[in-house]
Structure formats: structure tokens, C-alpha cells
Design a protein around this motif. Structure first.
Motif, PDB file in Angstrom:
ATOM      1  N   TYR A  60       0.699  -1.119   0.098  1.00 21.36           N
ATOM      2  CA  TYR A  60       0.056   0.165   0.142  1.00 21.36           C
ATOM      3  C   TYR A  60       0.843   1.142  -0.039  1.00 21.36           C
ATOM      4  CZ  TYR A  60      -4.129  -2.783   1.154  1.00 21.36           C
ATOM      5  OH  TYR A  60      -5.267  -3.467   0.844  1.00 21.36           O
ATOM      6  N   GLN A  63       0.820   5.319   0.853  1.00 17.98           N
ATOM      7  CA  GLN A  63       0.005   6.415   1.639  1.00 17.98           C
ATOM      8  C   GLN A  63       0.628   7.781   1.155  1.00 17.98           C
ATOM      9  OE1 GLN A  63      -0.224   6.432   5.685  1.00 17.98           O
ATOM     10  NE2 GLN A  63      -2.211   7.212   5.675  1.00 17.98           N
ATOM     11  N   PRO A 113      -4.208   5.260   2.871  1.00 17.96           N
ATOM     12  CA  PRO A 113      -3.399   4.186   1.783  1.00 17.96           C
ATOM     13  C   PRO A 113      -4.263   3.542   0.953  1.00 17.96           C
ATOM     14  CG  PRO A 113      -3.455   3.677   4.554  1.00 17.96           C
ATOM     15  CD  PRO A 113      -4.639   4.949   4.151  1.00 17.96           C
ATOM     16  N   LEU A 167      -3.988   0.267  -2.153  1.00 13.57           N
ATOM     17  CA  LEU A 167      -3.107  -0.693  -2.934  1.00 13.57           C
ATOM     18  C   LEU A 167      -2.521  -0.337  -4.141  1.00 13.57           C
ATOM     19  CD1 LEU A 167      -2.631  -4.009  -2.730  1.00 13.57           C
ATOM     20  CD2 LEU A 167      -4.637  -4.173  -4.094  1.00 13.57           C
ATOM     21  N   PHE A 171       3.668   0.497   2.923  1.00 17.75           N
ATOM     22  CA  PHE A 171       3.313  -0.431   3.679  1.00 17.75           C
ATOM     23  C   PHE A 171       3.301  -1.569   3.274  1.00 17.75           C
ATOM     24  CE2 PHE A 171       2.416   2.196   7.380  1.00 17.75           C
ATOM     25  CZ  PHE A 171       1.998   3.304   6.885  1.00 17.75           C
TER      26      PHE A 171
END
Lengths: 113, 113
Positions: free
Chosen positions: B36, B38, B44, B46, B89
Motif C-alpha cells: 500500500y 500512502q 493508504p 493498494l 506499507f
């Protein structure tokens, strides 16, 4: 279509007060997550709902935190007797059945003064 | 439960260079690994994912590799651009509809023009 909606977008509360944060997931999504993100930090898992299964509450930091999901749709995260360390952005995400992609809301920025 | 470690926590690169972010996971039953992105002040989202039945997946300038034996996976961004600056992430999931996503702590990527 409509994405995940969270309300309020911003909340300022006095220390010791209770707050309720609301999440409207994407219609038909069966999974719902709550995460907390402090300034400049990662995604701290709080709670996970999946269909009619018992929720995974393993991330709730204390008994002041609770969450419910009514009718398998809207979820409310409640923080009782708020403390300054509760200040953060609270993010909700939902996933459709059969998929693992999480769709995030814009978050609620909570400030405890 | 699953434990996802992500490194580095911060990464600075010059525009046009490549960036690599690495994650390890602990649960050998995990079989779905999304990434992800952000951007500052945003939710966030995908950007790419990989399942355990493949070793590599590419989407334009972004690629993800997976080593199941070593239980690690990586995000590769080539020809970086300033708009790639964000927090990234990684996450791991068992792929079951009853399981939840486990996120790494995030990597702040800064691309200097």
C-alpha cells in the motif's frame, strides 16, 4: 461508487470525555478493520470484523476502547475517558467477500486536549 | 499470529534511481502479500500485490518479488519520480476470508528532484 466513509473527519475532545467514531464501509463488504495511525507512525491494528464471526479484538490497547458493527455494515469505535495519548488518526477499511484488498476511508483525526 | 518486519524505515533516493523496500514475515501459511502507498494526508491505497504461487509481478515501474523459502518479499520501484514520495506499507495475509491483514511499520520514501 461510494468509498469507505468515516465521520467525523476531525474531532477535538477534552481529556476524560467519551468519543464515538463512525465508519460506513463499502456496501456489501463483509470485512471491516479499524487501525490507528499516530503522527509519522505506522498502522496500528485495533479490531477486525468478518461477517458473522467473532471479531478479532486483539489490537485494542485498553478496555477503554470498544467497537461494534451493527447489521454487518456500519461500525462504531468508542473510546471512553479519552487520554492525550489517544490522539491519532483512526482509519477504517473494508474488504469484499472473497477478496483481501482493503479499501481505506479518509480517517478521523482525533485530538484530545 | 503473523509478524511482518519492514526495512528500511526511511529511504531517500535521487530522481531516476531505483528504490527497494524489503519485508519479512513469520507465518508460513501467509500466501498473499499486498503493498500500500500512502501519500501525505491521504488514505493508504493498494498499488500492487503478489500471491505465493508466483515469484515476481510487475506493473510498469513497480515490481514485487517473493521468496517463500526465506519468507521475504520486496518492492522495487525503478526510474523513481518525485510523485513516488510517500509512505509504503507491506502486508501479509493467509488468503482465507477469515484472516486479517498484518502490516509492516512502513517506509517513508523521499525522491529528490
Amino acid at each position: 461508487g461510494a468509498g469507505v466513509s468515516q465521520s467525523p473527519s476531525n474531532k477535538v475532545t477534552e481529556k476524560g470525555k467519551d468519543v464515538e467514531l463512525r465508519c460506513d464501509p463499502i456496501s456489501g463488504h463483509t470485512a471491516l478493520y479499524w487501525y490507528r495511525q499516530s503522527l509519522g507512525q505506522g498502522l496500528e491494528f485495533l479490531i477486525y470484523f468478518q461477517g458473522n464471526s467473532a471479531p478479532d479484538k486483539s489490537g485494542l490497547p485498553s478496555d477503554r476502547f470498544s467497537a461494534e458493527r451493527t447489521g454487518g455494515s456500519v461500525s462504531t469505535l468508542t473510546i471512553q475517558r479519552t487520554q492525550q495519548e489517544d490522539s491519532a488518526v483512526y482509519l477504517c477499511a473494508s474488504s469484499p467477500k472473497g477478496s483481501t484488498e482493503a479499501f481505506f476511508g479518509q480517517g478521523t483525526r482525533l485530538t484530545v486536549v | 499470529g503473523e509478524n511482518v518486519e519492514q526495512h528500511p524505515s526511511t529511504l531517500s533516493v535521487q530522481e531516476g534511481d531505483s528504490a527497494v523496500i524489503k519485508c519479512t514475515y513469520s507465518d508460513s501459511a501467509s500466501n498473499y502479500f499486498p503493498w500500500y502507498k500512502q501519500e501525505l494526508g491521504k488514505r493508504p491505497q493498494l498499488i500492487i500485490d503478489i500471491r505465493s504461487n508466483v515469484g515476481e509481478k510487475k506493473d510498469q515501474r513497480i515490481a514485487v518479488t517473493l521468496n517463500k523459502t526465506a519468507k521475504h518479499f520486496s518492492l522495487h520501484i525503478t526510474e523513481t519520480q518525485p510523485e513516488d514520495s510517500a509512505v509504503y506499507f507491506c502486508a501479509a495475509h493467509r488468503g482465507s476470508t477469515l484472516g486479517r491483514l498484518y502490516f509492516g511499520r512502513g517506509t517513508q520514501l523521499t525522491v529528490w528532484p
